[in-house]
Design a protein around this motif. Structure first.
Motif, PDB file in Angstrom:
ATOM      1  N   ASP A  95      25.107  86.796  36.707  1.00 18.84           N
ATOM      2  CA  ASP A  95      26.423  86.755  36.065  1.00 18.84           C
ATOM      3  C   ASP A  95      27.442  86.114  37.013  1.00 18.84           C
ATOM      4  O   ASP A  95      27.292  86.181  38.229  1.00 18.84           O
ATOM      5  N   ASP A  96      28.469  85.511  36.440  1.00 21.15           N
ATOM      6  CA  ASP A  96      29.563  84.915  37.218  1.00 21.15           C
ATOM      7  C   ASP A  96      29.035  83.954  38.276  1.00 21.15           C
ATOM      8  O   ASP A  96      29.570  83.895  39.403  1.00 21.15           O
ATOM      9  N   GLU A 150      29.987  80.867  30.193  1.00 17.96           N
ATOM     10  CA  GLU A 150      30.867  81.971  29.792  1.00 17.96           C
ATOM     11  C   GLU A 150      32.290  81.470  29.579  1.00 17.96           C
ATOM     12  O   GLU A 150      32.715  80.513  30.209  1.00 17.96           O
TER      13      GLU A 150
HETATM   14 MG    MG Z   1      30.603  86.859  33.781  1.00 17.82          MG
END
Ligand code: MG
Ligand code: C2E
Ligand code: MG
Ligand code: MG
Length: 284
Positions: free
Chosen positions: A180-181, A237
């Protein structure tokens, strides 16, 4: 310093989270009560295939339906949950609810629908993390191959030895692993081909930098190119505009997620749109 609005336009729990102890204690007490009273909700945000416009996955995002303060977002209570060890209980609730909801949809005609869940560093660092996770998943008869866990680079770098063991174990059971990220953490690219990683989620900040004719997009370009080279799936995202979507589609970014297709919504809303063709032409 009053910060009136968060990045998504919603209000903070209070003017400042680290103000005074009284408020903290209130929040902590409230959070314990929330768990008892079942005030936590799981919302789902679609992950859409950039070429077919079909929903391939749902990311579970926790919310707190506070009796007086209304709907609260993770930033309002997750840090406290993590500090007070309530995170274990909270995560268990989220996973249980998500396995129930998405499991039901999987069995009712969407066999490939993926569930993405966010994991806290504290959870992953727990010695019995894999066991605990798999117990919950199996208790709900949730197909492990439909589950993707989202962790951050920092979690991996914190204890590479331990984490690789755990991730291998999960991967051997069919669980997918997403970073994530991606691109915002403290990391080394070295782990990408040494660990069983399936998906990179390009952080929203890089997606925001996409503007035609400017070089802000160069990081997205590089991440997607690298993901292709490593045969990793890539999810962008925070996609909010048609321009971003087109750009990412052109790059060969597999999936997109963001307000363009819609924010995270309650299970009932997702349920209604299953099988339908909602706005923006995303469908299951
Ligand atoms: Mg994220
Ligand atoms: P994340 O996993 O990176 O999730 C993406 C965040 O961006 C979500 O915020 C989502 O609502 C928001 N978002 C989605 N599309 C857009 C967009 O187009 N534009 C903008 N500006 N924002 C968008 P949310 O739900 O407030 O969650 C924040 C973070 O809290 C998550 O970041 C995740 O790290 C954490 N989190 C959420 N639910 C859970 C959970 O159940 N357990 C744990 N451990 N962490 C969670
Ligand atoms: Mg996430
Ligand atoms: Mg995050």
């Amino acid at each position: 310093h009053v910060k009136a609005k968060g990045k998504d336009g919603y209000r903070f729990y209070s003017d400042s989270m680290n103000i005074n102890t009284a408020n903290r204690l209130n929040l902590e007490r409230d959070l314990r009560l929330a768990l008892e009273r079942d005030e936590l909700r799981v919302f789902y945000q679609p992950q859409v295939c950039s070429t077919t416009n079909r929903v391939v996955g749902l990311e579970a995002l926790v919310r707190w339906q506070h009796p007086e303060r209304g709907l609260l977002y993770p930033r309002d209570f997750l840090p406290l949950a993590e500090e007070t060890k309530l995170i274990g209980l909270l995560s268990e609730r989220v996973l249980d609810q998500a396995c129930q909801d998405v499991g039901r949809w999987i069995r009712s005609g969407h066999p490939d629908l993926r569930l993405a869940v966010n994991l806290s560093p504290i959870q992953v660092e727990h010695p019995r993390f894999v066991e605990t996770l798999m117990q919950r998943v199996e208790a709900h008869n949730f197909p492990a191959g439909n589950l993707e866990i989202e962790i951050t680079e920092n979690v991996i770098m914190n204890d590479l030895e331990q984490i690789s063991q755990k991730l291998r174990e999960l991967a051997s059971k069919g669980v997918r692993i997403a970073i994530d990220d991606f691109g915002t953490g403290y990391s080394s690219l070295n782990y990408l081909h040494r660990l069983p990683i399936h998906t990179l989620k390009v952080d929203q900040s890089f997606v925001k930098a996409i503007r035609s004719g400017e070089d802000g997009a160069c990081i997205v370009n590089a991440i997607v190119a690298m993901a292709h080279g490593l045969k990793l799936e890539i999810v962008a995202e925070g996609v909010e505009t048609d321009e971003q979507l087109e750009y990412l589609r052109g790059l060969g970014c597999h999936q997109v997620q963001g307000f363009f297709y819609g924010p995270a919504r309650p299970a009932a809303d997702i349920c209604k749109s299953l099988g339908q063709t909602p706005a923006r032409a995303a469908s299951f």
